[in-house]
Design a protein around this motif. Structure first.
Motif, PDB file in Angstrom:
ATOM      1  N   VAL A 264       0.837  -1.200   0.000  1.00  0.00           N
ATOM      2  CA  VAL A 264       0.000   0.000   0.000  1.00  0.00           C
ATOM      3  C   VAL A 264       0.875   1.255   0.000  1.00  0.00           C
ATOM      4  CG1 VAL A 264      -1.668   1.332   1.343  1.00  0.00           C
ATOM      5  CG2 VAL A 264      -1.988  -1.126   1.040  1.00  0.00           C
ATOM      6  N   SER A 265       1.950   1.241   0.790  1.00  0.00           N
ATOM      7  CA  SER A 265       2.865   2.387   0.812  1.00  0.00           C
ATOM      8  C   SER A 265       3.538   2.587  -0.542  1.00  0.00           C
ATOM      9  CB  SER A 265       3.936   2.179   1.893  1.00  0.00           C
ATOM     10  OG  SER A 265       3.354   2.129   3.175  1.00  0.00           O
ATOM     11  N   ALA A 266       3.967   1.481  -1.163  1.00  0.00           N
ATOM     12  CA  ALA A 266       4.606   1.567  -2.478  1.00  0.00           C
ATOM     13  C   ALA A 266       3.620   2.094  -3.523  1.00  0.00           C
ATOM     14  CB  ALA A 266       5.138   0.198  -2.885  1.00  0.00           C
ATOM     15  N   THR A 267       2.371   1.658  -3.426  1.00  0.00           N
ATOM     16  CA  THR A 267       1.352   2.142  -4.362  1.00  0.00           C
ATOM     17  C   THR A 267       1.144   3.639  -4.207  1.00  0.00           C
ATOM     18  OG1 THR A 267       0.238  -0.010  -4.289  1.00  0.00           O
ATOM     19  CG2 THR A 267      -1.037   1.847  -5.116  1.00  0.00           C
ATOM     20  N   GLY A 268       1.141   4.126  -2.957  1.00  0.00           N
ATOM     21  CA  GLY A 268       1.019   5.562  -2.717  1.00  0.00           C
ATOM     22  C   GLY A 268       2.186   6.346  -3.286  1.00  0.00           C
ATOM     23  N   ALA A 269       3.400   5.784  -3.150  1.00  0.00           N
ATOM     24  CA  ALA A 269       4.576   6.462  -3.695  1.00  0.00           C
ATOM     25  C   ALA A 269       4.520   6.528  -5.217  1.00  0.00           C
ATOM     26  CB  ALA A 269       5.843   5.737  -3.249  1.00  0.00           C
ATOM     27  N   VAL A 270       4.087   5.450  -5.851  1.00  0.00           N
ATOM     28  CA  VAL A 270       3.968   5.424  -7.311  1.00  0.00           C
ATOM     29  C   VAL A 270       2.907   6.426  -7.773  1.00  0.00           C
ATOM     30  CG1 VAL A 270       3.245   3.983  -9.252  1.00  0.00           C
ATOM     31  CG2 VAL A 270       4.825   3.074  -7.570  1.00  0.00           C
ATOM     32  N   THR A 271       1.843   6.586  -6.982  1.00  0.00           N
ATOM     33  CA  THR A 271       0.813   7.577  -7.313  1.00  0.00           C
ATOM     34  C   THR A 271       1.410   8.978  -7.385  1.00  0.00           C
ATOM     35  OG1 THR A 271      -0.915   6.247  -6.262  1.00  0.00           O
ATOM     36  CG2 THR A 271      -1.375   8.579  -6.555  1.00  0.00           C
ATOM     37  N   LEU A 272       2.321   9.290  -6.459  1.00  0.00           N
ATOM     38  CA  LEU A 272       2.985  10.594  -6.475  1.00  0.00           C
ATOM     39  C   LEU A 272       3.808  10.770  -7.747  1.00  0.00           C
ATOM     40  CD1 LEU A 272       3.872  13.253  -5.210  1.00  0.00           C
ATOM     41  CD2 LEU A 272       5.618  11.989  -3.935  1.00  0.00           C
ATOM     42  N   PHE A 273       4.558   9.730  -8.133  1.00  0.00           N
ATOM     43  CA  PHE A 273       5.338   9.813  -9.372  1.00  0.00           C
ATOM     44  C   PHE A 273       4.419   9.983 -10.585  1.00  0.00           C
ATOM     45  CE2 PHE A 273       8.597   7.613  -6.755  1.00  0.00           C
ATOM     46  CZ  PHE A 273       9.613   8.551  -6.910  1.00  0.00           C
ATOM     47  N   GLY A 274       3.260   9.334 -10.530  1.00  0.00           N
ATOM     48  CA  GLY A 274       2.296   9.491 -11.609  1.00  0.00           C
ATOM     49  C   GLY A 274       1.828  10.924 -11.742  1.00  0.00           C
ATOM     50  N   ARG A 275       1.586  11.575 -10.621  1.00  0.00           N
ATOM     51  CA  ARG A 275       1.152  12.977 -10.652  1.00  0.00           C
ATOM     52  C   ARG A 275       2.281  13.882 -11.164  1.00  0.00           C
ATOM     53  NH1 ARG A 275      -2.278  12.043  -5.695  1.00  0.00           N
ATOM     54  NH2 ARG A 275      -4.414  12.446  -6.393  1.00  0.00           N
ATOM     55  N   LEU A 276       3.522  13.606 -10.761  1.00  0.00           N
ATOM     56  CA  LEU A 276       4.645  14.405 -11.249  1.00  0.00           C
ATOM     57  C   LEU A 276       4.792  14.274 -12.767  1.00  0.00           C
ATOM     58  CD1 LEU A 276       7.270  13.604  -8.460  1.00  0.00           C
ATOM     59  CD2 LEU A 276       6.252  15.843  -8.924  1.00  0.00           C
ATOM     60  N   TYR A 277       4.640  13.064 -13.264  1.00  0.00           N
ATOM     61  CA  TYR A 277       4.714  12.845 -14.708  1.00  0.00           C
ATOM     62  C   TYR A 277       3.565  13.556 -15.414  1.00  0.00           C
ATOM     63  CZ  TYR A 277       4.664  10.386 -19.181  1.00  0.00           C
ATOM     64  OH  TYR A 277       4.644  10.081 -20.516  1.00  0.00           O
ATOM     65  N   LEU A 278       2.382  13.499 -14.829  1.00  0.00           N
ATOM     66  CA  LEU A 278       1.224  14.170 -15.412  1.00  0.00           C
ATOM     67  C   LEU A 278       1.449  15.670 -15.504  1.00  0.00           C
ATOM     68  CD1 LEU A 278      -1.725  13.982 -16.426  1.00  0.00           C
ATOM     69  CD2 LEU A 278      -2.450  14.257 -14.044  1.00  0.00           C
ATOM     70  N   ALA A 279       2.006  16.263 -14.449  1.00  0.00           N
ATOM     71  CA  ALA A 279       2.269  17.708 -14.449  1.00  0.00           C
ATOM     72  C   ALA A 279       3.202  18.095 -15.592  1.00  0.00           C
ATOM     73  CB  ALA A 279       2.859  18.131 -13.115  1.00  0.00           C
ATOM     74  N   LYS A 280       4.112  17.196 -15.946  1.00  0.00           N
ATOM     75  CA  LYS A 280       5.083  17.480 -17.002  1.00  0.00           C
ATOM     76  C   LYS A 280       4.455  17.457 -18.391  1.00  0.00           C
ATOM     77  CE  LYS A 280       9.498  15.817 -18.871  1.00  0.00           C
ATOM     78  NZ  LYS A 280      10.572  14.805 -18.737  1.00  0.00           N
ATOM     79  N   ILE A 281       3.505  16.560 -18.624  1.00  0.00           N
ATOM     80  CA  ILE A 281       3.021  16.324 -19.987  1.00  0.00           C
ATOM     81  C   ILE A 281       1.630  16.877 -20.273  1.00  0.00           C
ATOM     82  CG2 ILE A 281       4.405  14.226 -20.144  1.00  0.00           C
ATOM     83  CD1 ILE A 281       1.735  12.647 -19.885  1.00  0.00           C
ATOM     84  N   VAL A 282       0.848  17.211 -19.223  1.00  0.00           N
ATOM     85  CA  VAL A 282      -0.590  17.399 -19.416  1.00  0.00           C
ATOM     86  C   VAL A 282      -0.941  18.553 -20.340  1.00  0.00           C
ATOM     87  CG1 VAL A 282      -0.836  18.813 -17.326  1.00  0.00           C
ATOM     88  CG2 VAL A 282      -2.804  17.528 -18.204  1.00  0.00           C
ATOM     89  N   ASP A 283      -0.191  19.644 -20.309  1.00  0.00           N
ATOM     90  CA  ASP A 283      -0.584  20.803 -21.109  1.00  0.00           C
ATOM     91  C   ASP A 283      -0.308  20.623 -22.596  1.00  0.00           C
ATOM     92  OD1 ASP A 283      -1.694  22.601 -19.169  1.00  0.00           O
ATOM     93  OD2 ASP A 283       0.311  22.798 -18.345  1.00  0.00           O
ATOM     94  N   GLY A 284       0.495  19.630 -22.950  1.00  0.00           N
ATOM     95  CA  GLY A 284       0.751  19.376 -24.358  1.00  0.00           C
ATOM     96  C   GLY A 284       0.033  18.159 -24.889  1.00  0.00           C
ATOM     97  N   ALA A 285      -0.862  17.582 -24.103  1.00  0.00           N
ATOM     98  CA  ALA A 285      -1.507  16.324 -24.481  1.00  0.00           C
ATOM     99  C   ALA A 285      -3.015  16.500 -24.596  1.00  0.00           C
ATOM    100  CB  ALA A 285      -1.201  15.247 -23.440  1.00  0.00           C
ATOM    101  N   PRO A 286      -3.670  15.714 -25.471  1.00  0.00           N
ATOM    102  CA  PRO A 286      -5.143  15.676 -25.478  1.00  0.00           C
ATOM    103  C   PRO A 286      -5.622  15.020 -24.188  1.00  0.00           C
ATOM    104  CG  PRO A 286      -4.200  14.670 -27.465  1.00  0.00           C
ATOM    105  CD  PRO A 286      -3.093  14.831 -26.482  1.00  0.00           C
ATOM    106  N   VAL A 287      -6.323  15.758 -23.335  1.00  0.00           N
ATOM    107  CA  VAL A 287      -6.571  15.269 -21.988  1.00  0.00           C
ATOM    108  C   VAL A 287      -7.573  14.115 -21.944  1.00  0.00           C
ATOM    109  CG1 VAL A 287      -5.826  17.308 -20.727  1.00  0.00           C
ATOM    110  CG2 VAL A 287      -8.140  17.231 -21.651  1.00  0.00           C
TER     111      VAL A 287
END
Length: 402
Positions: A264-287
């Motif tokens: 569960v802790s590892a899943t939470g940490a991966v969720t954070l990385f997912g959000r960081l990746y999303l912040a990087k790409i979201v404005d240039g992607a079809p949402v």
């Protein structure tokens, strides 16, 4: 000397801090209250968990009114009221001595959570950005991850060291001391026009305005766009919140309690990385496509665990599912913002969020009911995969295609 930092980024930073506290004391904090109250008073889990359900339903019921309030009066009044309600609810939980008294406590907590979570934060940030609309909302809501990673352990430690009453009173007062001046001071403007600026910090009327979204809602397609998005995220979050609530019980069967906690802790940490990746790409992607890809990833993870239940598939599937959690929880306001624009966002998303949160609030009970009827988690995960597939189809088919 005039600051070179666009004021909108200060709004994002303030909302990030708000999200840390609101998710830590609200959604994620509910598990702490469940454990602490049942231990302190000897009440049953069902008695306390039913009050937590009221908290989620009250929050869902307040979304539409919140959107209208922010659209009309700006974010500061609503978020100040929400902070007071959340802090009062937390302190009041520490003072109860009868099970029925939990319900008004969680009503206050629900009002606070309604105003300080996704709708309130997104509607606060939305007027400030066009070019960076996705990144700004993603970074603001990223405070939710830190609310889980830092806020919940801090709340647990405080209650453990000081006891239920002193611990929750301390948490409530500390939250008020931090958030009330922050909201009153930083969120006093409704948007960049109050400062004589355009979105993203530009000069009104200057050339080079940010490019508009490809799909803009019109009187002809706005209903289709809104309800396809609403249904998609409502269904997907029904499955997602249910999965999160039952993750420990599912993992315990394959990994034991210690292994389940680590997963569960590892899943939470991966969720954070997912959000960081999303912040990087979201404005240039079809949402819409980006959200569909996240839903497909979750669909695949659920199918793998459901069809081939084992420790290996559970670990790999959970990490894939967790990476997409941040995308699914963050992209619903971004899709609405992209398609409806800043002016209509607060009112429109308030309507969508009411429906989405009512569905997601039912997730834990729905998955629990399926588990009781079907006898084990693998077939439940297959049903959840089907629900996620329906959500993905709704999102993909929402815009009319030539």
């Amino acid at each position: 000397m005039k600051s070179k930092i666009f004021y909108g980024w200060r709004v994002v930073a303030a909302c990030f801090i708000v999200a840390c506290f609101s998710w830590g004391l609200g959604l994620f904090g509910s598990s702490v209250y469940l454990q602490a109250v049942t231990t302190a008073h000897g009440w049953s889990i069902s008695q306390v968990s039913s009050a937590i359900t009221v908290f989620l339903l009250v929050s869902a019921a307040g979304q539409s009114a919140l959107g209208r309030s922010i659209a009309r009066h700006g974010p500061r009044p609503a978020l100040l009221v929400g902070t007071v309600c959340m802090c009062c609810g937390v302190v009041a939980i520490s003072l109860v001595d009868r099970p029925w008294q939990l319900y008004p406590c969680f009503v206050f907590l629900g009002i606070g959570w309604a105003t300080l979570s996704t709708t309130g934060i997104s509607a606060t940030v939305a007027p400030w950005f066009e070019r960076y609309q996705g990144r700004s909302i993603t970074l603001a809501i990223m405070g939710a991850s830190f609310g889980a990673i830092l806020g919940v352990p801090a709340l647990l430690y405080t209650v453990d060291r000081l006891g239920l009453r002193a611990g929750l009173c301390t948490a409530g007062v500390f939250t008020a001391v931090v958030l009330l001046p922050l909201i009153a001071g930083v969120l006093r403007y409704r948007g960049p026009a109050d400062l004589g600026l355009a979105r993203d910090g530009g000069v009104p009327g200057a050339d080079g305005a940010p490019e508009r979204a490809k799909h803009i809602a019109t009187p002809e397609n706005r209903r289709r766009l809104l309800w396809s998005t609403t249904l998609a995220f409502a269904l997907t979050l029904l499955a997602q919140i249910g999965f999160i609530a039952h993750h420990v019980a599912l993992a315990d069967q394959f990994l034991g309690k210690f292994g389940a906690g680590l997963l569960v802790s590892a899943t939470g940490a991966v969720t954070l990385f997912g959000r960081l990746y999303l912040a990087k790409i979201v404005d240039g992607a079809p949402v819409r496509r980006l959200a569909c890809e996240a839903m497909i990833a979750q669909l695949g993870a659920l199918l793998a665990i459901g069809l081939f239940p084992s420790a290996t598939t559970l670990i790999v599937g959970s990490l894939i599912y967790g990476f997409a959690i941040g995308h699914v929880t963050t992209l619903s306001p971004i899709v609405v913002r992209r398609e409806f624009g800043a002016e209509a966002f607060a009112k429109v998303y308030g309507t969508a969020a009411t429906f989405i949160q009512f569905f997601s609030a039912c997730g834990p009970a729905f998955i629990g009911y399926l588990h009781e009827r079907l006898g084990s988690y693998p077939p439940v995960l297959l049903v959840s995969a089907g629900i996620t597939a329906l959500g993905c189809a709704s999102l993909y088919l929402g815009p009319k295609r030539e």
